[in-house]
Design a protein around this motif. Structure first.
Motif, mmCIF file in Angstrom:
data_model
loop_
_atom_site.group_PDB
_atom_site.id
_atom_site.type_symbol
_atom_site.label_atom_id
_atom_site.label_comp_id
_atom_site.label_asym_id
_atom_site.label_seq_id
_atom_site.Cartn_x
_atom_site.Cartn_y
_atom_site.Cartn_z
ATOM 1 N N ARG A 91 0.836 -1.214 0.000
ATOM 2 C CA ARG A 91 0.000 0.000 0.000
ATOM 3 C C ARG A 91 0.864 1.255 0.000
ATOM 4 N N TYR A 92 1.948 1.213 0.754
ATOM 5 C CA TYR A 92 2.831 2.385 0.810
ATOM 6 C C TYR A 92 3.561 2.576 -0.520
ATOM 7 N N LEU A 93 4.014 1.490 -1.136
ATOM 8 C CA LEU A 93 4.667 1.587 -2.441
ATOM 9 C C LEU A 93 3.728 2.163 -3.489
ATOM 10 N N LEU A 94 2.470 1.746 -3.425
ATOM 11 C CA LEU A 94 1.498 2.221 -4.401
ATOM 12 C C LEU A 94 1.248 3.722 -4.227
ATOM 13 N N VAL A 95 1.205 4.195 -2.971
ATOM 14 C CA VAL A 95 1.053 5.629 -2.704
ATOM 15 C C VAL A 95 2.231 6.405 -3.290
ATOM 16 N N LEU A 96 3.438 5.932 -3.036
ATOM 17 C CA LEU A 96 4.621 6.624 -3.554
ATOM 18 C C LEU A 96 4.624 6.648 -5.081
ATOM 19 N N GLU A 97 4.215 5.552 -5.688
ATOM 20 C CA GLU A 97 4.202 5.496 -7.148
ATOM 21 C C GLU A 97 3.181 6.474 -7.729
ATOM 22 N N HIS A 98 2.011 6.578 -7.083
ATOM 23 C CA HIS A 98 1.001 7.539 -7.553
ATOM 24 C C HIS A 98 1.488 8.965 -7.382
ATOM 25 N N LEU A 99 2.166 9.239 -6.291
ATOM 26 C CA LEU A 99 2.696 10.586 -6.067
ATOM 27 C C LEU A 99 3.746 10.943 -7.114
#
Length: 716
Positions: A91-99
């Motif tokens: 979930r954290y990786l996905l947030v960083l990728e979207h940012l």
């Protein structure tokens, strides 16, 4: 939002206090509010920093706990914590990728007054996002390297299949976005490793295979990453489950009726929509071809098990796919070169390349197939029994309609001649046939001795009566086998006459194959001991074994001599029929390549009448208007007549004596004028024009000789 920012800060502080002493407690707390937590992390940079540091510390402590397995009878706890950790990391990786993706799209938004300041602010945040993502990927990689399956029974899957699919989806999202930092190679390695281990740990090969194939159809740059993931999966888990699924899905898509129908209708329908669809299909097939190419380089030992399935793709209309499958065949041939169990497969692949793809309808496929054979010849991976067949096919391609194919065919002929396994100098055909006949007579004498030893005088002449089911030690069966061997050997001998004509390699190979099969059958009937010395007192069975072993060795020598003679004759026929045509070609590449071939041929056979005529014609091209050809002829003359290497710069090459020697080699029947010769010389390099007076003196004598020669012809 279910939890406020103040409540979240309190919870984060509590987790920080327990992260070292009780990381499982902190993980449980964070995962319990994961949905609300991720919303705050995505919105607030301050929360994001605190959460990132906390998550990395907790995962590190949890990794130490898993490695040491400190808690006894706590498999259920470890299972839950592993799944919590993977879920939080995803979930954290996905947030960083979207940012990262959103920030990249908004870099140019802003008014002229604040655009520079806003861009600086965005770049600062972008660097932090990328560095944070790389650190989380590194942590994720180390975590998934652990022996996580020790907490599950080896026959059961990890419970939460959703988490496994989530990890795969996160990796695919990051690969699709393709926003990598300066350490892009490292990030790609992280992603391929995580993807491979996740698919294997959660055993989701079927779902993941289709997702990977869909991504390959959309984006061309993904082939390298996915091939690395497949290779990692094969080597880490020692299974072909994912590889098999990928190959089956790939073949299903490439060979599906819709694709084939669309490809067939492409010739008649030229609308924008059909062209667009065809282009998409071509791009996806090209990407799959690149994937297969990568796999064949690194895991040919596994890919060989699916070669029959892959060969169905040879009918693909995609140029890249056919070239890729040629690469796959060559890589498998390299892998099989030292493995006797794949000898038959290697032969089938050789024949496929030579008989089918040397004649492909596309010029690039034909050229690529010839180029791959050049590499095999240089690596000395062409079996002797295929050498003549490859030589004949190569010489046929020298008459190809495409100049690039002719060029590569001549280059392959040069390699075949240079690395041939037979001889470094060709003997006259009469000498070669005499040597062959001498060895054949030795073979016949050995067969007669073996026949006398087995006492076959009273055996029936009906050589077709062989019962395959009889016992191997049946003496009558041995006698009939031997009679068939003698008959077949005489048939092979009768194929050779005293003149220079020889049967085709295919005809010889067919008859010799029958002979070898019969000899193998007889060999199974006899003892295998071959280290018996000649002894008058030896037992008949021992003598028969010794004679048979010598006969087999002599048969191989006879076969080798036949192949050597056939190889030489193929090249001699080419010189007689086609070399002059290529030297006279209007295509510069034809002339340049055949000059190189003749230079090499001069080291094998320089006294034959055919070669001398070609050499004279080649040297006459010194006056060609094409500077590349005239320079190539000059270099050829240096290497053939003066034994000077091409790279050796010798000032003596411009001397009067050497020019006289060159002119002696030129055909006087050519219609030349002194003005034309002088014009060619004046346009040469300064090293030649510096000695122009020597040239004029020599060329004047040559011109006078040419004039006198022509006058005599007119007078006669």
């Amino acid at each position: 939002m279910g939890i406020s920012k103040e409540e979240l800060n309190v919870l984060l502080k509590e987790c920080q206090l327990n992260k070292h002493n009780n990381p499982s407690y902190s993980l449980s707390k964070l995962h319990a509010i994961i949905d609300d937590l991720i919303v705050h992390v995505e919105r607030s940079h301050e929360v994001r920093k605190v959460f990132g540091i906390l998550l990395k510390d907790i995962i590190q402590d949890e990794m130490q706990s898993i490695s040491s397995h400190q808690q006894i009878n706590a498999d259920d706890i470890y299972r839950q914590m592993i799944l919590f950790s993977l879920d939080l990391l995803c979930r954290y990786l996905l947030v960083l990728e979207h940012l990262i993706s959103d920030n990249d799209q908004q870099q140019h938004i802003g008014t002229p007054n604040n655009k520079k300041q806003k861009r600086s602010f965005q770049i600062c945040h972008m660097d932090w996002y990328i560095n944070e993502r790389d650190e989380i990927l590194y942590l994720f990689t180390n975590f998934i390297k652990l022996d996580l399956r020790q907490f599950w029974h080896e026959t059961e899957r990890l419970e939460d299949q959703q988490i496994g699919n989530t990890i795969v989806d996160v990796c695919l999202t990051m690969i699709r976005n393709n926003q990598f930092s300066s350490r892009a190679r490292t990030v790609k390695d992280y992603l391929s490793f995580i993807l491979a281990l996740t698919i294997g740990l959660f055993r989701i090969e079927e779902d993941s295979s289709m997702k990977i194939i869909q991504m390959l159809q959309i984006q061309e740059h993904t082939a390298t990453i996915y091939s690395a993931a497949i290779i990692c999966h094969v080597k880490h888990f020692r299974t072909d489950t994912l590889l098999e699924r990928i190959i089956n899905d790939m073949c299903h898509i490439c060979l599906s009726p819709s694709i084939i129908q669309s490809s067939a209708s492409n010739h008649s329908c030229r609308s924008n929509t059909s062209l667009s669809n065809t282009q998409n299909e071509t791009n996806s097939t090209r990407t799959m071809a690149k994937l297969l190419d990568e796999l064949s380089i690194h895991i040919s030992d596994h890919l060989i098990n699916y070669i029959n399935r892959l060969l169905d793709l040879f009918d693909s209309d995609c140029l890249q796919m056919r070239n890729c499958l040629l690469n796959v065949c060559v890589n498998i041939i390299r892998y099989c070169s030292s493995l006797s169990q794949y000898k038959e497969l290697r032969g089938e692949l050789f024949f496929l390349i030579i008989d089918q793809y040397f004649l492909d309808c596309n010029v690039h496929v034909r050229s690529h197939a010839i180029g791959l054979c050049m590499n095999l010849v240089e690596s000395k991976l062409i079996p002797i029994k295929f050498y003549c067949h490859l030589t004949q096919a190569t010489l046929e391609r020298m008459n190809d309609t495409s100049c690039i194919v002719r060029k590569h065919a001549i280059q392959l002929a040069i390699k075949l001649l240079k690395f041939n396994p037979y001889t470094d100098r060709f003997l006259p055909i009469g000498v070669m046939l005499d040597e062959y006949n001498a060895e054949m007579n030795k073979l016949i004498r050995l067969q007669k001795l073996l026949g006398q030893t087995l006492k076959i005088e009273n055996v029936s002449n009906n050589v077709n009566k062989i019962n395959e089911r009889e016992e191997e030690n049946d003496l009558d069966n041995q006698h009939v086998l031997f009679e068939r061997i003698v008959e077949q050997q005489q048939r092979v001998c009768s194929m050779y006459l005293t003149d220079e004509s020889l049967p085709s390699f295919e005809q010889y190979n067919a008859e010799m194959s029958i002979l070898i099969q019969l000899q193998s059958k007889l060999n199974n009937c006899l003892s295998t001991n071959s280290d018996i010395e000649i002894n008058d007192d030896e037992e008949p069975s021992e003598k028969a074994t010794r004679l048979f072993d010598n006969m087999v060795k002599q048969s191989k020598l006879v076969s080798y001599l036949h192949n050597a003679t056939d190889f030489c004759n193929h090249l001699r026929r080419f010189l007689f029929k086609d070399a002059f045509y290529l030297l006279s070609s209007k295509v510069t590449s034809d002339v340049l390549e055949i000059i190189d071939f003749l230079v090499l041929w001069s080291t094998f056979e320089c006294e034959s009448a055919i070669y001398k005529k070609l050499e004279q014609h080649m040297f006459s091209l010194i006056w060609s208007n094409d500077k590349n050809i005239s320079n190539a002829v000059l270099n050829a003359f240096k290497r053939i007549c003066l034994k000077i290497d091409e790279d050796n710069k010798d000032d003596k090459i411009s001397s009067k004596q050497i020019i006289e020697k060159l002119l002696d080699q030129i055909d006087l029947n050519l219609t030349l004028t002194f003005e034309h010769i002088l014009k060619q010389l004046l346009s040469e390099s300064t090293s030649i024009t510096a000695n122009i007076f020597h040239f004029i003196e020599v060329l004047l004598d040559y011109y006078l000789e040419l004039t006198i020669h022509n006058s005599k012809k007119i007078f006669i």
